[in-house]
Structure formats: C-alpha cells, structure tokens
Motif scaffolding. Sequence first.
Motif, mmCIF file in Angstrom:
data_model
loop_
_atom_site.group_PDB
_atom_site.id
_atom_site.type_symbol
_atom_site.label_atom_id
_atom_site.label_comp_id
_atom_site.label_asym_id
_atom_site.label_seq_id
_atom_site.Cartn_x
_atom_site.Cartn_y
_atom_site.Cartn_z
ATOM 1 N N THR A 33 -2.959 17.713 -5.000
ATOM 2 C CA THR A 33 -3.555 18.493 -6.088
ATOM 3 C C THR A 33 -2.718 18.475 -7.360
ATOM 4 O OG1 THR A 33 -2.515 20.571 -5.388
ATOM 5 C CG2 THR A 33 -4.646 20.006 -4.405
ATOM 6 N N ASN A 34 -1.481 18.001 -7.256
ATOM 7 C CA ASN A 34 -0.605 17.926 -8.427
ATOM 8 C C ASN A 34 -0.817 16.574 -9.114
ATOM 9 O OD1 ASN A 34 1.521 17.636 -10.254
ATOM 10 N ND2 ASN A 34 2.964 18.771 -8.957
ATOM 11 N N THR A 35 -1.566 16.572 -10.184
ATOM 12 C CA THR A 35 -1.922 15.319 -10.847
ATOM 13 C C THR A 35 -0.752 14.687 -11.590
ATOM 14 O OG1 THR A 35 -2.738 16.556 -12.759
ATOM 15 C CG2 THR A 35 -4.352 15.914 -11.077
ATOM 16 N N ASN A 36 0.349 15.387 -11.710
ATOM 17 C CA ASN A 36 1.554 14.779 -12.265
ATOM 18 C C ASN A 36 2.251 13.909 -11.229
ATOM 19 O OD1 ASN A 36 1.398 15.948 -14.877
ATOM 20 N ND2 ASN A 36 2.166 17.890 -14.039
ATOM 21 N N GLN A 37 2.072 14.262 -9.960
ATOM 22 C CA GLN A 37 2.684 13.493 -8.878
ATOM 23 C C GLN A 37 1.756 12.395 -8.357
ATOM 24 O OE1 GLN A 37 3.685 16.324 -5.828
ATOM 25 N NE2 GLN A 37 5.670 16.816 -6.745
ATOM 26 N N VAL A 38 0.492 12.712 -8.194
ATOM 27 C CA VAL A 38 -0.458 11.789 -7.557
ATOM 28 C C VAL A 38 -1.578 11.457 -8.546
ATOM 29 C CG1 VAL A 38 -2.026 11.424 -5.633
ATOM 30 C CG2 VAL A 38 0.055 12.793 -5.298
ATOM 31 N N LYS A 39 -1.584 10.214 -8.979
ATOM 32 C CA LYS A 39 -2.619 9.767 -9.911
ATOM 33 C C LYS A 39 -3.558 8.740 -9.295
ATOM 34 C CE LYS A 39 0.263 10.720 -13.943
ATOM 35 N NZ LYS A 39 0.923 10.171 -15.158
ATOM 36 N N SER A 40 -3.217 8.244 -8.128
ATOM 37 C CA SER A 40 -4.100 7.284 -7.472
ATOM 38 C C SER A 40 -3.867 7.298 -5.963
ATOM 39 C CB SER A 40 -3.872 5.864 -8.007
ATOM 40 O OG SER A 40 -2.553 5.432 -7.741
ATOM 41 N N VAL A 41 -4.959 7.195 -5.229
ATOM 42 C CA VAL A 41 -4.937 6.944 -3.791
ATOM 43 C C VAL A 41 -6.045 5.931 -3.507
ATOM 44 C CG1 VAL A 41 -4.024 9.202 -3.115
ATOM 45 C CG2 VAL A 41 -6.504 8.862 -3.285
ATOM 46 N N ASN A 42 -5.950 5.249 -2.385
ATOM 47 C CA ASN A 42 -6.954 4.229 -2.089
ATOM 48 C C ASN A 42 -8.314 4.870 -1.837
ATOM 49 O OD1 ASN A 42 -7.923 3.437 1.012
ATOM 50 N ND2 ASN A 42 -6.199 4.866 0.957
ATOM 51 N N PHE A 43 -9.383 4.153 -2.156
ATOM 52 C CA PHE A 43 -10.730 4.667 -1.923
ATOM 53 C C PHE A 43 -11.704 3.505 -1.820
ATOM 54 C CE2 PHE A 43 -10.447 4.296 -6.521
ATOM 55 C CZ PHE A 43 -11.682 3.775 -6.888
ATOM 56 N N TYR A 44 -12.916 3.817 -1.376
ATOM 57 C CA TYR A 44 -13.991 2.833 -1.242
ATOM 58 C C TYR A 44 -15.142 3.245 -2.152
ATOM 59 C CZ TYR A 44 -11.543 1.451 3.039
ATOM 60 O OH TYR A 44 -10.601 1.041 3.941
ATOM 61 N N ALA A 71 0.871 -1.184 0.000
ATOM 62 C CA ALA A 71 0.000 0.000 0.000
ATOM 63 C C ALA A 71 0.898 1.222 0.000
ATOM 64 C CB ALA A 71 -0.909 0.001 1.225
ATOM 65 N N ALA A 72 0.863 1.953 -1.087
ATOM 66 C CA ALA A 72 1.810 3.048 -1.247
ATOM 67 C C ALA A 72 1.412 4.307 -0.494
ATOM 68 C CB ALA A 72 1.967 3.376 -2.735
ATOM 69 N N ASP A 73 0.114 4.598 -0.402
ATOM 70 C CA ASP A 73 -0.324 5.911 0.043
ATOM 71 C C ASP A 73 -0.784 5.942 1.494
ATOM 72 O OD1 ASP A 73 -2.533 4.291 -0.926
ATOM 73 O OD2 ASP A 73 -3.795 6.042 -0.565
ATOM 74 N N ALA A 74 -0.575 7.108 2.098
ATOM 75 C CA ALA A 74 -1.087 7.415 3.428
ATOM 76 C C ALA A 74 -1.458 8.893 3.447
ATOM 77 C CB ALA A 74 -0.045 7.110 4.500
ATOM 78 N N GLY A 77 -7.162 -0.332 -3.720
ATOM 79 C CA GLY A 77 -5.886 0.104 -3.178
ATOM 80 C C GLY A 77 -4.834 0.220 -4.249
ATOM 81 N N THR A 78 -3.889 1.132 -4.035
ATOM 82 C CA THR A 78 -2.828 1.353 -5.003
ATOM 83 C C THR A 78 -1.470 1.017 -4.395
ATOM 84 O OG1 THR A 78 -1.761 2.983 -6.446
ATOM 85 C CG2 THR A 78 -2.629 3.798 -4.354
ATOM 86 N N ASN A 79 -0.583 0.470 -5.207
ATOM 87 C CA ASN A 79 0.804 0.326 -4.789
ATOM 88 C C ASN A 79 1.728 1.113 -5.701
ATOM 89 O OD1 ASN A 79 0.866 -1.234 -7.102
ATOM 90 N ND2 ASN A 79 1.880 -2.993 -6.147
ATOM 91 N N ASN A 80 1.136 2.055 -6.422
ATOM 92 C CA ASN A 80 1.923 2.927 -7.289
ATOM 93 C C ASN A 80 1.159 4.230 -7.479
ATOM 94 O OD1 ASN A 80 3.556 4.150 -9.156
ATOM 95 N ND2 ASN A 80 3.607 2.421 -10.576
#
Length: 584
Positions: A166-177, A129-132, A188-191
Amino acid sequence: MKKKGLLIFTSLFILISIFASDKFLANDGAGEDTSADEAQNFEVGEELDEDHMFTTMDAEGNIIEYDMSELEEETAAENSAQMRSRTIATYADVSVGVVNFKTKSSSSLNTTYTEDGTNRSGYVNGYYAADAAFLGYNSDRSKVKFMQAGVIGWVNASEVQVLDYTNTNQVKSVNFYRSEGGTIIHYGTNNISSSSYWLQTNVGPRQSYMQDNVVYYSYDGHYFYTTYSKMISDYKAGTRANSINPNNPYYNYYQYLSHRTKTNFTAANFNSFLLTKTNSSSKMNNLGSSFIQYQNSYGVNASLTFGIAANESAWGQSSIAKNKNNLFGHAAYDSDPSGSANGYSSAAYSIYYHTKVFISEGYLDTKDYSGRYYGSHLGDKASGINVKYASDPYWGEKAAAISWQMSKTYGAGDAGKYTIAIKSKGTNLNVRKEASSSSTALYQTGTSGDYPFIILGTVTGESINGNNVWYKIQSDTTLNANRTALTQDKGDYDYNNYYGYIHSSYVTIVNTGSGGSTGTVKGDVNGDGKVTSADYLFVKAYIMGTKSLTSDQQKAADVNGDGKVTSADYLKIKAYIMGTISGF
C-alpha cells in the motif's frame, strides 16, 4: 496494478525506446547455465557463469539483451536507503506485502529457498523477477514465506526485503496479467521501485472469465484476482475462493505440454518464423529439420525445443551461440568431439545433445542422477523443467510464448492438440504397466503439484471406489522393450510403445485435445458409462452387418487395440462382463 502504475503504457514505451536507442538490441545474450554439475551449484547459491547474459522478451517474442550494470548500481543505492530504515517492528505489521528478491549487488548472485511442506531446495534470481507475494514470517522472523511462479517457499529474511504494497513510495510495480485483443499478456517487473515493466510474454488466448484490458494478479498463473489484497488474503488462507476462476484454473497449454509429444509445425515453419525475428546470420538459421529429426528420435517436442533455443540464444545471436555453437546455455561440456569446453562442433549438434542428453536422458528421467525430474513440461518453479534449469522463474513461460507465436502465425492445429490432465500436489502417483493397482509400477511421478499427463485414451480397468475408468498416458521416461521397467541413459524414445496407465480419480483433465477423441471408455460401445451385455450385442450386430458404429463407438469396441472390430473384441467384452478378465 498500483494506482501510480496507470502510466504503464507510457512507461513501457519509454523503456522499450531506451532499449532501441542504445545497445540493448545487440542480442549478445545467453541463457541460464544448465549442466548437470552446475545445477547442483545453483542450489548452494553459486554465481551464474561468466558467460551468462540477461535477456527479456516482449509480447511478440522479440528477445532483448539487458545491460545489468546500471540496474545493479540503482539497486545498491535503493536497497541501502531502504535497509537503513528497515526494522522488524516496522515490517512485522505488514498485512498486504511484497517480497523484494532484487536485493543483491550483483545480478550474478542467485537466491536460494526451500519449498514449503517439502523442504525441496530451489533458486531464483531477483534481476529476472523482483516481486513475490508476502505470506508471513516464521516464529523468530529469520525466514520469510513467499509465493512466486507457483512455488510457496521460505527464504532467509536477510536476503530479501518485505515491502508494504500500500506504500506507493516503496512499491510501484508488481507482475500482473491482462487480456489485450483476445490474448493474455503477462507483465513482469525486475525493479519494484519503478513503474516500468521489462517483461511481456504471450500466455495464450483470453479465457472466458476474463475481460479485455482488465488487470489480473496472480503468482501461480492459474488463478487470477482483480485486487492484490484479495489474492494475498486467499494465499494466506490456503484457498482460491476469491479469484475470478475458483473452479476453473488456467493452464498455459504450451507451458504444461509434455516434451513427449510431437508438434504439427514443419521444418519450413521453423526456418521461416526464425527470419521474422532475426536474420540469416543466426546460428539457428535453416535448422528446422534438426529440431524435427531429434524430436522423432528422442521424443522431445520440436516446438518446445525451438522455444528454449530462441530464448536461451537470443534467436541464435548470442555470443555463446555464435562462438561456441551453443543454443541452450549449456555450460562447460567436453562431450563434443571438438573438445571445446562449453562448445559444440555445430549448432545442429547442440540440438542433438540438448534433446538426447539434457532432456530425454536427464530432465525427463524420473531417476535422474542430478535430481532434475519434476515433470516433462516446461513448467515454472513449482513443477517441470524450469525448477532446475533456470534461475529465471518465468523461463518456462517465455519458451512457451514462442510456440504461441508460431501457433498464431501458422495455426497447423498445434495448440490444443493433446489432452492434458493435471495431478495435485502431494500425491506420488504410480504409473502402471496395465490398468490395475497390482500391475507393475513403471515409475513414480514425485509429489510435485500442477504435474501434467498426456492422455492417449480411456480404458476400463480395476475398479477403485466404484470407478473403473483408467487413462492410458504417454510415459515421461524411456522404457524397456517389454514395458516392464524404465531404462536410463537411453535417449531414444518410442512414442508408440512407451506408455502406462493411471486411475482417472487422481487427475483432472484441463485440456481436451483437438487431435482426436480420448473420451471413449474401452468396451462402453453404447456410451452409457458402463460395460454391459448391451455393448457386446452392439459389437455382434456390427460384425453381422446389421448395425453401423460411429468413429467413437468403433474406438470403444476395439478393446484389443488391433485397429479393427472383430469377434475377438466381442469375446473379450463378454469375458469382462462374466468376470473372467479384469480389464482391457
């Protein structure tokens, strides 16, 4: 979900298609290292053992082995570029941020942290799980505060990256339900730099406050948000006021169900369900009776054990399962008569060893020698077995997903069977022998939050702040024959005799069991919330044959617990009212 994440279905389809077209469905993976000795190694950041393989799960409970080499190469390149441009000044002003834990060149390396407020050490692996959630820095910015899988902790800033959400070049996925067709699915994302999601787990039925096909964010799985920024704002403020369920936290039933329960699923259910996921070559094949047998002997719910085995052994097809009869990822044991390190004489023996030694004598022992007790449930990184068992922060949720799949297939009244109550963080609660604060303390719970109890019944006892309602609860730990103290290194569990009492004011009921009413107060026969002379008159009339009692009224009237309502109960209620006894 990010604006650029609207292609999730396409991305997910592509990701799964890649899996299916290559070697990823070989199911050679094994689970986390879990030995008592190795548990301590994790805390100082040791590597995963050489047999460790990474697996993920889809919404139907299928388990897929993941080849990490390509992802490790991608990670090294991505992190190198990002780290070159990273400065403290740039990241100090991030207000809505994501902490990236997938920064290490090798997937075998865990990342350690300390829990906020307790300094309890923990560990996770960013390749699971990459994100927190980013909650801030300490004064010299050497530590990053984060939230992931229920735990709020501090991690060395040098071991993670803080990215601008907010920077979509850096963050393209986070976990969600998201609720899909009446079922909650956790993605869940691992990248973080990719818009694909490698994990989907079945979290249970859609809740009344949810809408289908709406994205909800959460890093604890209890409170859900329609926007990422609202969630971060609440987390930083220490509130959940802006969630969609501020007064009604969600607890995944199987994830918070104590192991000290019994499943309604049969051995035949386990055997037939296995064959919907794999074939007869599985090391789990025809072992349903073993899961049930060791549940009954050692007090470890067979469905939860089955889910752990499925997740850890890729449905009995992992190399450790095939070569060493090890269904649970246990590492380096010589305890089996075969003398084979990390191996057992049979897969059935590994179920025995897991239930008796690892769980009943280990993770469910409040005085466990290795300090692994954080509650009797699967849990996450805030509480439960997941705290020490696995570097995967969603390990408990994955195992619980197997039980949900079985419930969906067989029903059997298993889901929701037990009444579950939760205590909050910070209270080190005494579990008493009787319903009195002066009674012997059988054990203490520890201070972990989101800690569940199985409520067996409601009794009247010592009044605390005007409240005389106590709960009879199933004991997590094994007890002696007189229920005066816990016992260690005794895996055998007596469901009928291992129980204790807690005052009702310390907990909140989050699931009312379908297996029978637990809402009756002993002695309160007429149901008016208190025990008075009217109640013993009810009992007297019943004994005289002039009045009938409902099932719940009979339970309330049977204050001596002998299974019937007699003059002994009448006299005991009268004695309570007269003050000659303090409780039932």
